[in-house]
Write a protein that holds these residues in place. Structure first.
Motif, PDB file in Angstrom:
ATOM      1  N   ALA B 164       0.859  -1.177   0.000  1.00  0.00           N
ATOM      2  CA  ALA B 164       0.000   0.000   0.000  1.00  0.00           C
ATOM      3  C   ALA B 164       0.897   1.230   0.000  1.00  0.00           C
ATOM      4  N   ILE B 165       0.614   2.143  -0.924  1.00  0.00           N
ATOM      5  CA  ILE B 165       1.382   3.377  -0.996  1.00  0.00           C
ATOM      6  C   ILE B 165       0.517   4.472  -0.388  1.00  0.00           C
ATOM      7  N   LEU B 166       1.025   5.126   0.657  1.00  0.00           N
ATOM      8  CA  LEU B 166       0.209   6.180   1.247  1.00  0.00           C
ATOM      9  C   LEU B 166       1.084   7.284   1.824  1.00  0.00           C
ATOM     10  N   SER B 167       0.448   8.377   2.079  1.00  0.00           N
ATOM     11  CA  SER B 167       1.148   9.512   2.671  1.00  0.00           C
ATOM     12  C   SER B 167       1.596   9.135   4.080  1.00  0.00           C
ATOM     13  N   THR B 168       2.778   9.661   4.484  1.00  0.00           N
ATOM     14  CA  THR B 168       3.274   9.362   5.839  1.00  0.00           C
ATOM     15  C   THR B 168       2.327   9.903   6.896  1.00  0.00           C
ATOM     16  N   SER B 169       1.467  10.857   6.499  1.00  0.00           N
ATOM     17  CA  SER B 169       0.539  11.417   7.479  1.00  0.00           C
ATOM     18  C   SER B 169      -0.787  10.649   7.517  1.00  0.00           C
ATOM     19  N   HIS B 170      -0.895   9.622   6.720  1.00  0.00           N
ATOM     20  CA  HIS B 170      -2.141   8.851   6.707  1.00  0.00           C
ATOM     21  C   HIS B 170      -2.267   8.063   8.008  1.00  0.00           C
ATOM     22  N   PRO B 171      -3.503   7.906   8.507  1.00  0.00           N
ATOM     23  CA  PRO B 171      -3.687   7.164   9.765  1.00  0.00           C
ATOM     24  C   PRO B 171      -3.077   5.766   9.741  1.00  0.00           C
ATOM     25  N   LEU B 172      -3.057   5.118   8.594  1.00  0.00           N
ATOM     26  CA  LEU B 172      -2.542   3.758   8.511  1.00  0.00           C
ATOM     27  C   LEU B 172      -1.035   3.714   8.314  1.00  0.00           C
ATOM     28  N   ALA B 173      -0.392   4.879   8.192  1.00  0.00           N
ATOM     29  CA  ALA B 173       1.019   4.919   7.792  1.00  0.00           C
ATOM     30  C   ALA B 173       1.935   4.240   8.794  1.00  0.00           C
ATOM     31  N   THR B 211       2.816   9.318 -11.967  1.00  0.00           N
ATOM     32  CA  THR B 211       3.224  10.608 -11.426  1.00  0.00           C
ATOM     33  C   THR B 211       2.049  11.299 -10.752  1.00  0.00           C
ATOM     34  N   GLN B 212       0.951  11.317 -11.489  1.00  0.00           N
ATOM     35  CA  GLN B 212      -0.251  11.938 -10.965  1.00  0.00           C
ATOM     36  C   GLN B 212      -0.712  11.241  -9.685  1.00  0.00           C
ATOM     37  N   LEU B 213      -0.650   9.903  -9.716  1.00  0.00           N
ATOM     38  CA  LEU B 213      -1.063   9.137  -8.551  1.00  0.00           C
ATOM     39  C   LEU B 213      -0.231   9.517  -7.331  1.00  0.00           C
ATOM     40  N   PHE B 214       1.091   9.560  -7.508  1.00  0.00           N
ATOM     41  CA  PHE B 214       1.970   9.847  -6.375  1.00  0.00           C
ATOM     42  C   PHE B 214       1.729  11.246  -5.824  1.00  0.00           C
ATOM     43  N   GLN B 215       1.469  12.163  -6.709  1.00  0.00           N
ATOM     44  CA  GLN B 215       1.146  13.510  -6.238  1.00  0.00           C
ATOM     45  C   GLN B 215      -0.120  13.497  -5.400  1.00  0.00           C
ATOM     46  N   MET B 216      -1.119  12.766  -5.900  1.00  0.00           N
ATOM     47  CA  MET B 216      -2.378  12.685  -5.164  1.00  0.00           C
ATOM     48  C   MET B 216      -2.162  12.044  -3.800  1.00  0.00           C
ATOM     49  N   ILE B 217      -1.317  11.031  -3.775  1.00  0.00           N
ATOM     50  CA  ILE B 217      -1.057  10.369  -2.497  1.00  0.00           C
ATOM     51  C   ILE B 217      -0.324  11.310  -1.555  1.00  0.00           C
ATOM     52  N   ALA B 218       0.684  12.011  -2.096  1.00  0.00           N
ATOM     53  CA  ALA B 218       1.447  12.943  -1.272  1.00  0.00           C
ATOM     54  C   ALA B 218       0.535  14.014  -0.680  1.00  0.00           C
ATOM     55  N   LEU B 219      -0.481  14.400  -1.436  1.00  0.00           N
ATOM     56  CA  LEU B 219      -1.430  15.402  -0.970  1.00  0.00           C
ATOM     57  C   LEU B 219      -2.464  14.812  -0.020  1.00  0.00           C
ATOM     58  N   ILE B 223      -4.839   6.793  -1.911  1.00  0.00           N
ATOM     59  CA  ILE B 223      -3.881   5.740  -1.599  1.00  0.00           C
ATOM     60  C   ILE B 223      -3.995   4.706  -2.713  1.00  0.00           C
ATOM     61  N   ALA B 224      -3.017   3.796  -2.791  1.00  0.00           N
ATOM     62  CA  ALA B 224      -3.048   2.791  -3.849  1.00  0.00           C
ATOM     63  C   ALA B 224      -2.334   1.538  -3.382  1.00  0.00           C
ATOM     64  N   VAL B 225      -2.680   0.428  -3.990  1.00  0.00           N
ATOM     65  CA  VAL B 225      -1.991  -0.834  -3.732  1.00  0.00           C
ATOM     66  C   VAL B 225      -1.222  -1.191  -4.997  1.00  0.00           C
ATOM     67  N   MET B 226       0.076  -1.339  -4.868  1.00  0.00           N
ATOM     68  CA  MET B 226       0.918  -1.489  -6.045  1.00  0.00           C
ATOM     69  C   MET B 226       2.040  -2.489  -5.807  1.00  0.00           C
ATOM     70  N   PRO B 227       2.632  -3.001  -6.872  1.00  0.00           N
ATOM     71  CA  PRO B 227       3.743  -3.932  -6.728  1.00  0.00           C
ATOM     72  C   PRO B 227       4.936  -3.274  -6.047  1.00  0.00           C
ATOM     73  N   GLY B 237       7.781  11.847   1.652  1.00  0.00           N
ATOM     74  CA  GLY B 237       6.444  11.975   2.230  1.00  0.00           C
ATOM     75  C   GLY B 237       5.527  10.815   1.912  1.00  0.00           C
ATOM     76  N   LEU B 238       6.001   9.845   1.142  1.00  0.00           N
ATOM     77  CA  LEU B 238       5.199   8.655   0.858  1.00  0.00           C
ATOM     78  C   LEU B 238       5.815   7.461   1.573  1.00  0.00           C
ATOM     79  N   THR B 239       4.996   6.516   1.913  1.00  0.00           N
ATOM     80  CA  THR B 239       5.508   5.301   2.530  1.00  0.00           C
ATOM     81  C   THR B 239       4.814   4.094   1.912  1.00  0.00           C
ATOM     82  N   ALA B 240       5.494   2.962   1.971  1.00  0.00           N
ATOM     83  CA  ALA B 240       4.959   1.722   1.407  1.00  0.00           C
ATOM     84  C   ALA B 240       4.865   0.683   2.498  1.00  0.00           C
ATOM     85  N   ILE B 241       3.697   0.084   2.640  1.00  0.00           N
ATOM     86  CA  ILE B 241       3.465  -0.894   3.691  1.00  0.00           C
ATOM     87  C   ILE B 241       2.992  -2.194   3.051  1.00  0.00           C
TER      88      ILE B 241
END
Lengths: 280, 280
Positions: B164-173, B211-219, B223-227, B237-241
Motif C-alpha cells: 500500500a502506498i500512502l502519505s506518511t501522514s495517513h492514519p494507517l502509515a 506521477t499523478q497518482l503519487f502527487q495525489m497520495i502525497a497530498l 492511496i493505492a496498492v501497487m507492486p 512523504g510517501l511510505t509503502a506498507i
DNA sequence: CGCTATCGATACCGGCCGGGTATCGCTGCC
DNA sequence: GGCAGCGATACCCGGCCGGTATCGATAGCG
C-alpha cells in the motif's frame, strides 16, 4: 487495407502464380495484378518479386501473408459468430477417433447442466485449431505440444505419457518399453500433415486420420508414437509399448481468447470437472 | 465482409448515433445508413435497433463490435509490421514510471547482443496491451493480473508482492503490515482507467498515470496498492506498507502470438536472462 | 540462334457501387 | 400542434473494379 486486397494477396502469396490465383479467386489475371500493385504502392513496400517466370515473396510479403491469413480467419469467424448469436448452439471440434471416452463424459455432463445449449460435434481429420480460428467451431479439444495454442485460451485437462503403437508382428513388439531413439529413425514412422495440409518430406507413410493410421500399422506398413488414450479400443493385431522418454502429451480444451460466451465458459468448467481426479 | 463495412459498423456501434459516426468517418450520413443496412442484410442478422430517437446494439451487434475492433486492430498491426520489415527496429511498450530499473537493465543487455536492432520506447499512460494489438508496439512489459494477456504470448519475468502506498501522514502509515480488508473500502483508494479509457464508478480519485497518482497520495487525496517495484525512488512523504494478502503481481513481457521476428525473440530471451536470479 | 509457349504488365472500356445532396417520415418536446 | 433531431429513402455522379486484347520478357528447345 481492404479485405478484398488481403484476399487477393493471400491467394497470390500461396499460389506464387498470378494466373492460378486469379483462377482460384474467380477473376481474370489483369485486375489481380493491378490490385496487388496498388496494395504494394499504398503500403510502400514490395510484397512480391516477379520475373516473367517466377513469383516469390519478399520478407514484407511473408509477414503480410502470416498476418493476413490470421485476419481473414478472424473475419470469417466474426461473421459466423455474429450470425449464430440468435440460435444459441455450440460447436465443439475434436479429432475423429481420439479421446472418445473423455468426449462422451464431457458431453453427458454438460448436457446435464442447467442452461446447457445444443452441442454440435465437428470431427476433424487432424487439426482442430483451424476451425477454431475461422469460427467454424467455438471450442476445441487439442493436444499439446502437437497442436499450437497460440492466440487461444487453454485449460489443461489431463496429461498422459506416450506409447508406440505397432503391429504385434513388428520386431520391437516384444519389448517391455522403448525410448525415442529406438523409433525416431525407423523408416515406417508415420507422418502427419502440417497445419497447412502438406507433409514434411521423409520416408514414412503419409496418414491423415487415426483409422487410416491403425490400418497401416496393422498391415505392418507404419508405426506411430501416440498418447496413452488411444490404447482403449486398439485394433486386433496392434500393441502399445510405453516410450519412457517421449514428451508428455496434454489434452486440453481451448477457445478463442475473446470469447464471452456463457455456453463456452460452462463447457470449459464442466470439462475441467469431468477430467479432474476425484468423484464424478 | 469488407474492412470498410467493419469500420463503419464499429463507428456506429461506438457512437450509437449515425450522424456522429458519419462525422467521425468523414462521410455523409446516408451512405453510412445504407452500408450498415447492406451489412445486416448480408449477415442475415439485425446489428442495431433504431428508433428515430435512439440507436442500440443487438446481441449480434455486440458480438460483431467485439470481434470487429479486434480485427481492425489486427489489420492496422499487419500494415505497420509489413511496412517496417525493411527498416528493422523494435517498439517496446512500457508503463511510464513503472519498472524503470528492469527496463534499463533490459535495454542495456539487449543492446549488447549481437544483431541487436534499434529499440524505440513507447511509454504508455496505463495500458500497454492496446498498442501491442494494433501494431504500434512489437513487445510490451505488462503486469498480471492487472493487464489481460488474452491473445498474447507471455513470458513471466518476476513476481512481486504488493504494497500500500500512502502519505506518511495517513492514519494507517504507522502499520507494520496491512491486509486487503484494511484498504479495499477506503474512499480514497485511487481508480485506474479501464482498457477503454473509462473509469468504473466509485468514490476514489481518478488517476491516469503514476506521477499523478503519487502527487495525489502525497497530498493525502489518494492511496493505492501497487507492486513492490515502485518503492524504489518513492517520493518524499510517501511510505509503502506490505499488504500481506494482496494477490501477487507478475511483471511479464508479451508479444503477439504469431510474431516470428528474430528481434522480438532475442529481446524476450534477454529479458528472461536479465530478470532471472543469479549472476548477470 | 530464332521460334514458341508461358506469364505478368499494360491499355482500354463498360457497369456497378460508393458517396454526395435533397428530402421524407417518425418521434419526443416545448 | 409546431418544431427540432434523427435515420431512411430517392436520385445523381464519378471512380474503381473487372473484363478483353495485347505487349514484353524469359526460359526451353531444336
Amino acid at each position: 487495407m481492404e479485405t478484398r486486397e488481403l484476399r487477393y494477396f493471400v491467394a497470390v502469396a500461396e499460389e506464387l502464380h498470378f494466373g492460378r490465383a486469379a483462377d482460384r479467386l474467380g477473376i481474370a489475371q489483369p485486375p489481380l495484378s493491378r490490385t496487388i500493385a496498388q496494395l504494394e504502392h499504398r503500403l510502400g513496400v514490395a510484397l512480391l518479386t516477379r520475373t516473367s517466370r517466377k513469383v516469390s515473396l519478399t520478407d514484407a510479403g511473408a509477414v503480410l501473408l502470416a498476418e493476413g491469413t490470421a485476419i481473414l480467419g478472424a473475419i470469417a469467424a466474426a461473421e459466423r459468430r455474429t450470425r449464430s448469436v440468435d440460435r444459441p448452439s455450440l460447436v465443439l471440434a475434436a479429432k475423429a477417433g481420439g479421446s472418445n471416452e473423455l468426449l462422451a463424459k464431457l458431453l453427458d455432463a454438460y448436457a446435464a447442466e442447467p442452461g446447457a445449449v445444443a452441442v454440435d460435434l465437428l470431427l476433424c481429420e487432424a487439426h482442430t485449431r483451424q476451425p477454431l480460428l475461422d469460427g467454424r467451431a467455438d471450442v476445441a479439444i487439442l493436444h499439446e505440444p502437437y497442436d499450437s495454442t497460440a492466440g487461444l485460451d487453454v485449460e489443461a485437462l489431463r496429461t498422459e505419457s506416450q506409447f508406440a503403437i505397432l503391429s504385434t508382428s513388428h520386431p520391437l513388439a516384444g519389448a517391455a518399453q522403448l525410448r525415442m531413439a529406438d523409433v525416431i529413425d525407423l523408416p515406417e514412422l508415420a507422418r502427419w500433415p502440417e497445419p497447412d495440409g502438406t507433409y514434411l518430406p521423409g520416408p514414412g507413410v503419409e496418414v491423415h486420420n487415426l483409422t487410416q493410421l491403425f490400418q497401416m500399422i496393422a498391415l505392418g506398413r507404419a508405426i506411430a508414437v501416440m498418447p496413452e488414450v488411444v490404447r482403449t479400443g486398439l485394433l486386433e493385431g496392434l500393441t502399445a509399448i510405453p516410450v519412457v522418454d517421449a514428451p508428455k502429451v496434454t489434452t486440453a480444451i481451448a477457445w478463442p481468447s475473446h470469447s464471452r460466451s456463457r455456453a463456452v465458459a460452462d463447457l470449459v468448467r464442466v470439462a475441467t470437472e469431468v477430467s479432474s481426479p476425484g468423484p464424478g
